[in-house]
Design a protein around this motif. Structure first.
Motif: not given
Length: 585
Positions: A298, A301-303
């Motif tokens: 991951t 940026d959390g993606q």
């Protein structure tokens, strides 16, 4: 000694950047041998140079699926994508220049008013009208490097002896000038191999490339090939067309299962040997748990961390070129990038560099190096690495490793090479399913027509690239602030990683023909300075219906025509009216 990368790979620009007919820096090259120029109509962005020297480019839409195929030679300095001898894809440009206070409007709805000079430059296409039709025939200058080179593949290329034997670079057509491996910006070729044992041991190796008749300044490292090993080879090129040729007296291309493209229509900058067989074996060993592919993880940026099949990373020709680095000594001789070569040169070396600038730690421009060396580190991600046998066993990435990682970890939507990829178009600039599938086989992607491979739709590709949160919008919406603080691959083209990725995507919109496919204008607007460096970018989620750019200077315009450099016929479309309005289509 793994170095960084300079991004020349992405340029292939017909109409994406201001003040430059083709490419972010360069000159247009001739239409590829076996690559048709097509008939796409191109339209350049409108550029206003204000008193402060800032250049704002209004994004311009263009139908460039065919036209881009003929002009993608600007991937490297002077040289991006498909080419050869034949009809020149115009470096000729028609320029309307107005001095005074000018207002220029582009198709993305951007309007800039400034006191200074307004310059509107048409993009080259295959027909030309500029008040009257002007066709210019020119001969390539001796100072223009030959963009079309041949790489001679040694005997038994999949063996240890074949990997150690230097590949040789020569001109495809000597009449166009020589090819020299040390001419990094426009002629250097790179070779990358992967070696897979039956029990899951996976390493990489970088065979060296030298000029025909030459030898490396340090002997190549000795690769270890376990019994029953499967070997595959990939090629990258900083010029236009790279043609594979068997060494004299050998059947190297047949013995190596080498693919240069479809019959009579090469991929241009890339090729491979035995790649489908390698990936078949690798995937079997992955299924048997003999090879473990690390989770992509991951990002900050959390993606999910991006892969070479992420629409946040791809460009108009994803999954091409390699990560290989070579050393150059003070005499311009080439060797593998390892400690022995460094010692042999007395530390008087530089890495190969795709712009031709010595001392810069970069090499063959590729999506893989962009991911491995810039995007992943910026996002706190790590790429899949294995020992490189030609670099003292240093763990490095590679094309094969990145594709295996992407196949294992990329979630939908998954970017697969589409039918409108300029490298897979046929000689007439049309979609070619057979050629596209051949390209996909070389990078372990499911074939068009299968359940996993889809239909290869260019429209769907453009939608996922530009209209979804996981595409380039991720860079603008989630990563702009972070990437703006990170160095990009090419400070001569963009000031940081964010502006580089934005510039690359803006060009890809044009080169994939996304404007007419989506019926919308380019959503990305770039700002460049007086040196042509992209300094800022914005994304417009509602860019308006597809159209071409029109500039309306407020004073009289003057028109000039600049001769093209390649051999052949150069032409462009444009109407210059020196009555106060210059209109270009």
């Amino acid at each position: 000694m793994r170095r960084n990368w300079r991004a020349r790979k992405m340029v292939m620009v017909l109409a994406a950047m201001p003040l430059v007919a083709i490419g972010v820096v360069g000159v247009a090259m001739a239409t590829p041998q076996g690559q048709g120029g097509g008939n796409g109509a191109a339209a350049c962005s409108t550029t206003t140079i204000g008193a402060a020297g800032t250049v704002t480019t209004a994004a311009a839409g263009t139908n460039a699926v065919n036209g881009a195929n003929a002009a993608n030679a600007a991937k490297n300095r002077g040289g991006h994508h498909h080419r050869g001898t034949g009809t020149a894809t115009a470096t000729t440009s028609t320029t309307a220049t107005t001095t005074g206070t000018a207002t220029a409007s582009g198709t993305a709805g951007t309007t800039t008013t400034a006191t200074g000079t307004t310059t509107t430059t048409t993009c080259p296409t295959t027909t030309a009208t500029a008040t009257t039709t002007t066709t210019t025939t020119t001969t390539a200058s001796a100072a223009t490097p030959n963009p079309n080179c041949t790489i001679i593949v040694p005997a038994n290329p999949l063996s240890a002896a074949g990997l150690m034997t230097p590949y040789q670079l020569t001109a495809t057509d000597p009449a166009m000038g020589p090819c020299n491996e040390s001419n990094v910006g426009t002629q250097s070729a790179f070779v990358e191999a992967a070696i897979l044992s039956p029990d899951g041991q996976l390493t990489t190796y970088d065979p060296v490339v030298v000029d025909e008749g030459d030898q490396p300044f340090s002997p190549p490292a000795n690769p270890e090939l376990p019994a029953g090993a499967t070997v595959a080879i990939w090629f990258g090129f900083n010029g236009t067309n790279l043609t594979l040729q068997s060494a004299a007296g050998t059947n190297a291309l047949t013995d190596g299962n080498c693919i240069n493209g479809a019959p009579g229509s090469i991929f241009t900058q890339v090729a491979y040997c035995n790649a489908p067989q390698f990936f078949t074996q690798a995937n079997q060993e992955i299924a048997n748990n003999q090879i473990q592919i690390p989770a992509i993880g991951t990002a900050s940026d959390g993606q999910p961390c991006p892969t070479t099949r992420s629409f946040a990373l791809v460009d108009q020709d994803q999954s091409d070129n390699v990560v290989t680095t070579y050393l150059v000594n003070g005499a311009g001789k080439i060797a593998q990038d390892n400690a022995a070569a460094m010692a042999a040169a007395g530390n008087n070396v530089t890495t190969m560099n795709s712009s031709g600038n010595t001392g810069t730690p970069i090499n063959n421009g590729s999506d893989n190096f962009l991911l491995d060396q810039f995007v992943d580190p910026a996002l706190g991600c790590s790429n899949f690495t294995r020992p490189n046998e030609s670099e003292n066993g240093m763990p490095v990435g590679g094309l094969a490793l990145d594709e295996l990682s992407a196949a294992a970890g990329q979630q939908a939507p998954i970017a697969l090479v589409p039918l409108n990829d300029p490298m897979t178009l046929d000689n007439n600039g049309n979609a070619d399913e057979t050629k596209t599938n051949l390209f996909r086989q070389g990078v372990d992607q499911p074939l068009i027509g299968t359940a996993a491979g889809g239909d290869g739709s260019g429209t769907t590709y453009c939608q996922n690239f530009f209209q979804t949160p996981g595409g380039i919008q991720r860079v603008f919406n989630l990563d702009e602030q972070l990437f703006s603080t990170k160095a990009g691959p090419d400070p001569a083209e963009a000031t940081n990683l964010f502006t580089f990725l934005a510039m690359r995507a803006q060009q890809s919109f044009t080169n994939l023909g996304c404007g007419p496919l989506l019926n919308e204008n380019n959503p990305i607007t770039l700002t460049v300075n007086g040196a042509g460096v992209t300094t800022a970018a914005t994304f417009n989620a509602n860019p308006g219906a597809f159209s071409t750019a029109t500039a309306s200077p407020t004073a009289a315009a003057t028109t000039s025509t600049t001769a093209a450099t390649p051999t052949g016929t150069a032409s462009l479309t444009g109407t210059a009216t020196p009555t106060g309005t210059a209109t270009f289509n």
